[in-house]
Enzyme design. Structure first.
Site, PDB file in Angstrom:
ATOM      1  N   CYS A   4     -10.045   9.511  -1.018  1.00 14.48           N
ATOM      2  CA  CYS A   4      -9.157   8.631  -1.800  1.00 14.48           C
ATOM      3  C   CYS A   4      -8.876   9.276  -3.152  1.00 14.48           C
ATOM      4  O   CYS A   4      -9.796   9.570  -3.927  1.00 14.48           O
ATOM      5  CB  CYS A   4      -9.808   7.261  -1.977  1.00 14.48           C
ATOM      6  SG  CYS A   4      -8.943   6.213  -3.149  1.00 14.48           S
ATOM      7  N   CYS A   7     -10.272   7.298  -6.125  1.00 11.30           N
ATOM      8  CA  CYS A   7     -11.732   7.472  -6.237  1.00 11.30           C
ATOM      9  C   CYS A   7     -12.057   8.808  -6.879  1.00 11.30           C
ATOM     10  O   CYS A   7     -13.006   8.920  -7.665  1.00 11.30           O
ATOM     11  CB  CYS A   7     -12.399   7.353  -4.868  1.00 11.30           C
ATOM     12  SG  CYS A   7     -12.573   5.644  -4.277  1.00 11.30           S
ATOM     13  N   ASP A  30       0.582   6.853 -15.099  1.00  7.62           N
ATOM     14  CA  ASP A  30       1.125   7.213 -13.794  1.00  7.62           C
ATOM     15  C   ASP A  30       1.742   8.609 -13.877  1.00  7.62           C
ATOM     16  O   ASP A  30       2.439   8.953 -14.836  1.00  7.62           O
ATOM     17  CB  ASP A  30       2.188   6.194 -13.357  1.00  7.62           C
ATOM     18  CG  ASP A  30       2.509   6.290 -11.866  1.00  7.62           C
ATOM     19  OD1 ASP A  30       2.157   5.361 -11.119  1.00  7.62           O
ATOM     20  OD2 ASP A  30       3.107   7.315 -11.454  1.00  7.62           O
ATOM     21  N   HIS A  46     -14.015   1.161  -4.612  1.00 13.85           N
ATOM     22  CA  HIS A  46     -12.879   1.321  -3.706  1.00 13.85           C
ATOM     23  C   HIS A  46     -12.594  -0.004  -2.994  1.00 13.85           C
ATOM     24  O   HIS A  46     -13.376  -0.451  -2.165  1.00 13.85           O
ATOM     25  CB  HIS A  46     -13.148   2.413  -2.673  1.00 13.85           C
ATOM     26  CG  HIS A  46     -11.979   2.633  -1.762  1.00 13.85           C
ATOM     27  ND1 HIS A  46     -10.930   3.484  -2.087  1.00 13.85           N
ATOM     28  CD2 HIS A  46     -11.664   2.083  -0.560  1.00 13.85           C
ATOM     29  CE1 HIS A  46     -10.032   3.452  -1.106  1.00 13.85           C
ATOM     30  NE2 HIS A  46     -10.450   2.613  -0.168  1.00 13.85           N
ATOM     31  N   ASN A  86       1.662  -3.443  -5.483  1.00 15.99           N
ATOM     32  CA  ASN A  86       2.268  -3.206  -4.180  1.00 15.99           C
ATOM     33  C   ASN A  86       1.158  -3.278  -3.137  1.00 15.99           C
ATOM     34  O   ASN A  86       0.136  -2.600  -3.276  1.00 15.99           O
ATOM     35  CB  ASN A  86       2.933  -1.822  -4.146  1.00 15.99           C
ATOM     36  CG  ASN A  86       4.080  -1.711  -5.141  1.00 15.99           C
ATOM     37  OD1 ASN A  86       4.770  -2.692  -5.394  1.00 15.99           O
ATOM     38  ND2 ASN A  86       4.270  -0.541  -5.705  1.00 15.99           N
ATOM     39  N   HIS A  97      -5.820   2.374  -2.654  1.00 15.65           N
ATOM     40  CA  HIS A  97      -6.908   1.960  -3.550  1.00 15.65           C
ATOM     41  C   HIS A  97      -6.247   0.979  -4.512  1.00 15.65           C
ATOM     42  O   HIS A  97      -5.289   1.353  -5.213  1.00 15.65           O
ATOM     43  CB  HIS A  97      -7.502   3.181  -4.268  1.00 15.65           C
ATOM     44  CG  HIS A  97      -8.620   2.901  -5.241  1.00 15.65           C
ATOM     45  ND1 HIS A  97      -9.832   3.582  -5.209  1.00 15.65           N
ATOM     46  CD2 HIS A  97      -8.702   2.040  -6.283  1.00 15.65           C
ATOM     47  CE1 HIS A  97     -10.619   3.136  -6.183  1.00 15.65           C
ATOM     48  NE2 HIS A  97      -9.947   2.208  -6.864  1.00 15.65           N
ATOM     49  N   HIS A  99      -4.543  -1.120  -7.140  1.00 14.95           N
ATOM     50  CA  HIS A  99      -4.114  -0.771  -8.496  1.00 14.95           C
ATOM     51  C   HIS A  99      -3.008  -1.703  -8.937  1.00 14.95           C
ATOM     52  O   HIS A  99      -2.227  -2.201  -8.134  1.00 14.95           O
ATOM     53  CB  HIS A  99      -3.648   0.689  -8.576  1.00 14.95           C
ATOM     54  CG  HIS A  99      -2.592   1.047  -7.564  1.00 14.95           C
ATOM     55  ND1 HIS A  99      -2.892   1.345  -6.266  1.00 14.95           N
ATOM     56  CD2 HIS A  99      -1.249   1.158  -7.675  1.00 14.95           C
ATOM     57  CE1 HIS A  99      -1.784   1.618  -5.606  1.00 14.95           C
ATOM     58  NE2 HIS A  99      -0.758   1.499  -6.443  1.00 14.95           N
ATOM     59  N   HIS A 101       0.222  -1.836 -11.611  1.00 18.91           N
ATOM     60  CA  HIS A 101       1.122  -1.071 -12.465  1.00 18.91           C
ATOM     61  C   HIS A 101       1.431  -1.922 -13.699  1.00 18.91           C
ATOM     62  O   HIS A 101       1.819  -3.096 -13.562  1.00 18.91           O
ATOM     63  CB  HIS A 101       2.455  -0.799 -11.758  1.00 18.91           C
ATOM     64  CG  HIS A 101       2.353  -0.017 -10.479  1.00 18.91           C
ATOM     65  ND1 HIS A 101       2.708   1.312 -10.389  1.00 18.91           N
ATOM     66  CD2 HIS A 101       1.976  -0.380  -9.230  1.00 18.91           C
ATOM     67  CE1 HIS A 101       2.552   1.731  -9.147  1.00 18.91           C
ATOM     68  NE2 HIS A 101       2.107   0.719  -8.415  1.00 18.91           N
TER      69      HIS A 101
HETATM   70  P1  AMP Z   1       1.897   2.500  -5.153  1.00 21.44           P
HETATM   71  O1  AMP Z   1       3.186   3.005  -4.588  1.00 21.44           O
HETATM   72  O2  AMP Z   1       1.964   1.085  -5.644  1.00 21.44           O
HETATM   73  O3  AMP Z   1       0.743   2.727  -4.192  1.00 21.44           O
HETATM   74  O4  AMP Z   1       1.624   3.344  -6.453  1.00 21.44           O
HETATM   75  C1  AMP Z   1       0.916   4.541  -6.484  1.00 21.44           C
HETATM   76  C2  AMP Z   1       1.225   5.193  -7.793  1.00 21.44           C
HETATM   77  O5  AMP Z   1       0.251   6.205  -8.022  1.00 21.44           O
HETATM   78  C3  AMP Z   1       2.593   5.864  -7.864  1.00 21.44           C
HETATM   79  O6  AMP Z   1       3.357   5.285  -8.924  1.00 21.44           O
HETATM   80  C4  AMP Z   1       2.264   7.331  -8.130  1.00 21.44           C
HETATM   81  O7  AMP Z   1       3.179   7.938  -9.002  1.00 21.44           O
HETATM   82  C5  AMP Z   1       0.860   7.236  -8.728  1.00 21.44           C
HETATM   83  N1  AMP Z   1       0.020   8.402  -8.552  1.00 21.44           N
HETATM   84  C6  AMP Z   1      -0.238   9.080  -7.415  1.00 21.44           C
HETATM   85  N2  AMP Z   1      -1.094  10.086  -7.639  1.00 21.44           N
HETATM   86  C7  AMP Z   1      -1.402  10.038  -8.963  1.00 21.44           C
HETATM   87  C8  AMP Z   1      -2.239  10.816  -9.816  1.00 21.44           C
HETATM   88  N3  AMP Z   1      -2.961  11.862  -9.364  1.00 21.44           N
HETATM   89  N4  AMP Z   1      -2.311  10.492 -11.125  1.00 21.44           N
HETATM   90  C9  AMP Z   1      -1.600   9.439 -11.600  1.00 21.44           C
HETATM   91  N5  AMP Z   1      -0.808   8.667 -10.842  1.00 21.44           N
HETATM   92  C10 AMP Z   1      -0.696   8.959  -9.554  1.00 21.44           C
HETATM   93 ZN    ZN Z   2     -10.564   4.747  -3.644  1.00 22.76          ZN
END
Ligand code: AMP
Ligand code: ZN
Length: 113
Positions: A4, A7, A30, A46, A86, A97, A99, A101
Site C-alpha cells: 500500500c 502505508c 497531494d 490501514h 472517494n 487506503h 483518505h 482530500h
Molecule cells: P483517490 O482517487 O481519492 O483514491 O485519491 C488518491 C490521491 O492520492 C490522488 O489525488 C493522487 O494524486 C494522490 N497520490 C497518489 N500517490 C501519491 C503520493 N505518492 N504522494 C502524494 N499523493 C499521492
Molecule cells: Zn495502507
C-alpha cells in the site's frame, strides 16, 4: 499493508510533503494537486475505505475531521474549502487506503463529475 503506497508514506519508505503528523494520522500534499491547496489526510492504520470503517474507528475519524478543520484554518482557507472522500469503484477511489482530500484556494464546482 506491505503493497500500500500510503502505508509506505506512513512508514517513510516513500517520501511525501508532510504538513501534519501525530500518533493517529498523517497529512501531506497531494502529488497531483487538483486545487491550489490539496492535502490528503490519512489514518496511520490501514483501513481500505470508508466502507470498511467500524464503530471502533469513531474516535479516530472524529479526530481526523477536527484536524482537517485545524489544517484548513492554518492554511487560511477562510473563504471555504471542500473535504472529499472517494469510496470504492463508483466513488473513483484510486488508492485503497482511507483518505480525505482537503481542497481549497479556488471556487469549487457542484455537482462533481
Ligand atoms: P483517490 O482517487 O481519492 O483514491 O485519491 C488518491 C490521491 O492520492 C490522488 O489525488 C493522487 O494524486 C494522490 N497520490 C497518489 N500517490 C501519491 C503520493 N505518492 N504522494 C502524494 N499523493 C499521492
Ligand atoms: Zn495502507
Amino acid at each position: 499493508m506491505s503493497d500500500c503506497i500510503f502505508c509506505k508514506i506512513v512508514s517513510k519508505e516513500i517520501p511525501a510533503d508532510i504538513v501534519y503528523e501525530d500518533d493517529d494520522m498523517l497529512a501531506f500534499k497531494d502529488i497531483e494537486p487538483k486545487a491550489p491547496i490539496h492535502i490528503l489526510i490519512i489514518p496511520k492504520i490501514h483501513i481500505q475505505s470508508m466502507d470498511q470503517v467500524s464503530i471502533e474507528d469513531q474516535n479516530l475519524l472524529g479526530k481526523m475531521m477536527i484536524k482537517i478543520r485545524e489544517i484548513a484554518s492554518i492554511l487560511k482557507l477562510d473563504n471555504g474549502y471542500r473535504v472529499v472522500n472517494n469510496c470504492g469503484e463508483d466513488g473513483f477511489q484510486t488508492v485503497k487506503h482511507l483518505h480525505f482530500h482537503l481542497l481549497g484556494g479556488r471556487k469549487m464546482q457542484w455537482p462533481p463529475g
